[in-house]
Every structure is written in C-alpha cells, then in structure tokens.
Design an enzyme around this catalytic site. Structure first.
Site, PDB file in Angstrom:
ATOM      1  CG  ASP A  16     -15.682  26.984  -8.727  1.00 35.42           C
ATOM      2  OD1 ASP A  16     -15.018  28.014  -8.098  1.00 35.42           O
ATOM      3  OD2 ASP A  16     -15.346  26.306  -9.134  1.00 35.42           O
ATOM      4  CG  HIS A  71     -13.819  36.573  -3.847  1.00 39.51           C
ATOM      5  ND1 HIS A  71     -14.877  35.086  -4.476  1.00 39.51           N
ATOM      6  CD2 HIS A  71     -13.416  37.013  -3.977  1.00 39.51           C
ATOM      7  CE1 HIS A  71     -14.168  34.745  -4.606  1.00 39.51           C
ATOM      8  NE2 HIS A  71     -12.610  35.500  -4.122  1.00 39.51           N
ATOM      9  CG  LEU A  74     -32.708  28.111   5.889  1.00 35.62           C
ATOM     10  CD1 LEU A  74     -32.783  26.392   5.072  1.00 35.62           C
ATOM     11  CD2 LEU A  74     -32.890  29.387   5.144  1.00 35.62           C
TER      12      LEU A  74
END
Ligand code: IPE
Ligand code: IPE
Ligand code: MG
Length: 244
Positions: A15, A32, A126
């Site tokens: 955020d 973004h 991962l």
C-alpha cells in the site's frame, strides 16, 4: 543475539503507491509502476533467505471501485509485468501463482496468467502468490461452496464438514499458514486480505510507502518478527521450555 529465524510464509499488503506518486507531483499510476521495483526486491530477499512462500496483495475485490482509468492502468501494468518478469522468475526457480476470482478479468489476461503458472509450476525455491481480484471473504465463501459440493457428492451432511475439508478448499491449501503479514503505507487494517490464513500471523505495519520498500526495509520487518514470542495459545513459560 541468537541466530535470525525466518518465517516460512510472508504476505504483504503493498500500500501507498498513490501517496508516493502524489508526494512527487505525479499521477497515481506512476506510483504503481514504481512499485514493481519493490516487488522485485521482495522476491529477491525471499530467495536469498530461504523463505518458502511470498503472497502479495496486488488488487483487491474492492479496488474495482477506483476510477475506471486507474483500474485500466493497473490491469495493463499487470499484463506488462507478467510478460516481462516470468522468464526471470523461472530462471530464479520461482513458482508463480495467481490467487483470486479471475472471472472478471479479460480472458486474454487470464490466458497469460495460466500460461505463466504452467511454465513455472515445477519450480521449488519460492512460491510467489499474486492476489488479484482477491478478497478474504471471497476465499472463504468459495471454500464453503466447494466443500459443500464434495459433501453432496459423497451423500454426506453438513455435520460432516470439518476444518480439514474446509481448509483443503481454500486458496494456498498446500502452503504453510502466513507467519508474517506486512502492510506498508501506514494504515493498520487488513482490507479484506487473507482472513483465514492470518489466524496466527504476526502483523507488521510500517509507514514506508510501497515504492520505497526495499531489501533493507524487508530485513527490518524480519528483525521485528524475531523479537516476537509466538505462543499459539500457550503460556510464555511453556514456549520457553519448548513444550509443543
Ligand atoms: C496500493 O497503493 C496499490 C493498490 C491498491 C493497487 P494505493 O494505490 O492504495 O496507494 P494509496 O493508498 O492511495 O497511497
Ligand atoms: C489494499 O489497499 C489493497 C491492495 C494493496 C491491493 P487499499 O489501498 O485498497 O486499502 P484501503 O481501501 O485503503 O483499505
Ligand atoms: Mg491504499
């Protein structure tokens, strides 16, 4: 100090992109785009430190409420990043998964997602989960529906529903529960992210805005995580004595 202990599964609410851009006098979408660097740094940190799973909140089921042009820009960025990053993820032995309700997405984007998942499915170092059109409530309702279907097919009743069957129908059922939830951007709320999976997660909130979140910032979260005593309902003394 004793050796650092790493969580198995870290989830992040990424955020603060909009405010970061605004501070620089730029459009929200600039923030973004800048946030993609922080995604790379986080993946890199997890790979270096043997963290098994990283789950990133990229677009919530509520984010459709944003101005249409911002939603459009986010979708375009998602498609672009998918195109540019998958090769590198694969080379780094990262398994990519997208969790969320993809039924509202452009079929072309969904196809791209499924291809990327198939391409990386055998990678072991991962698991990177990208939560897109994800909502914790959606996940739970979806699991309930699927669990009920199984019960109906097997001619069973509601009383046959147990935690194991329910959990097996949630997203990420095969991964460890979230140990550490990080939220950047200064808010202290969950915003309908992982509701079930964070039942016993440690929460770490930082003022750092997502585009500024680098490997050092990730390290700070881990240092903080190491100061916590996870008791899982037991007493502190029991945990110290190693009772399990
Ligand atoms: C998070 O940053 C990214 C998404 C929700 C896609 P924001 O866009 O929410 O940034 P702020 O909170 O407005 O600063
Ligand atoms: C949560 O951030 C969603 C993502 C990071 C993708 P928001 O910025 O949408 O959360 P609220 O609306 O401020 O709670
Ligand atoms: Mg926000």
């Amino acid at each position: 100090m004793s050796e650092k202990h790493f969580p198995k599964h870290v989830a992040i609410i990424m955020d603060g992109n909009g405010r970061w851009a605004k501070q620089k006098g730029k459009l929200r979408t600039f923030g973004h785009r800048a946030g993609v660097h922080s995604v790379r740094s986080s993946v890199s940190y997890c790979r270096k430190n043997g963290i098994e799973a990283l789950t990133l909140f990229a677009f919530s089921s509520e984010n459709w409420l944003r101005p249409a042009e911002e939603v459009k820009a986010l979708m375009e960025l998602f498609a672009l990043v998918l195109g540019s990053e998958v090769k590198k993820l694969h080379k780094n032995d990262v398994q990519l998964r997208v969790i969320g309700d993809l039924s509202r997405f452009d079929p072309k984007l969904v196809e791209k997602i499924r291809k990327a998942e198939a391409h990386t499915k055998d990678n072991q170092s991962l698991v990177l989960n990208i939560a897109a059109n994800y909502g914790g409530k959606w996940d739970i309702v979806n699991a309930a529906k699927n669990a009920m279907r199984t019960l109906v097919e097997e001619g069973k009743s509601a009383d046959d529903l147990d935690e194991a069957l329910f959990c097996s129908n949630l997203t990420m059922a095969d991964l460890p529960e979230v140990d550490l939830l990080i939220r950047t951007g200064g808010e202290s709320r969950i915003s309908n992210f992982l509701l079930w999976h964070t039942a016993y997660a440690e929460f770490y909130f930082t003022q750092t805005l997502w585009p500024d979140f680098n490997e050092d910032a990730f390290e700070q979260a881990i240092v903080d995580f190491n100061k916590r005593q996870r008791r899982f309902g037991m007493t502190g003394e029991q945990v110290e004595e190693g009772v399990t």
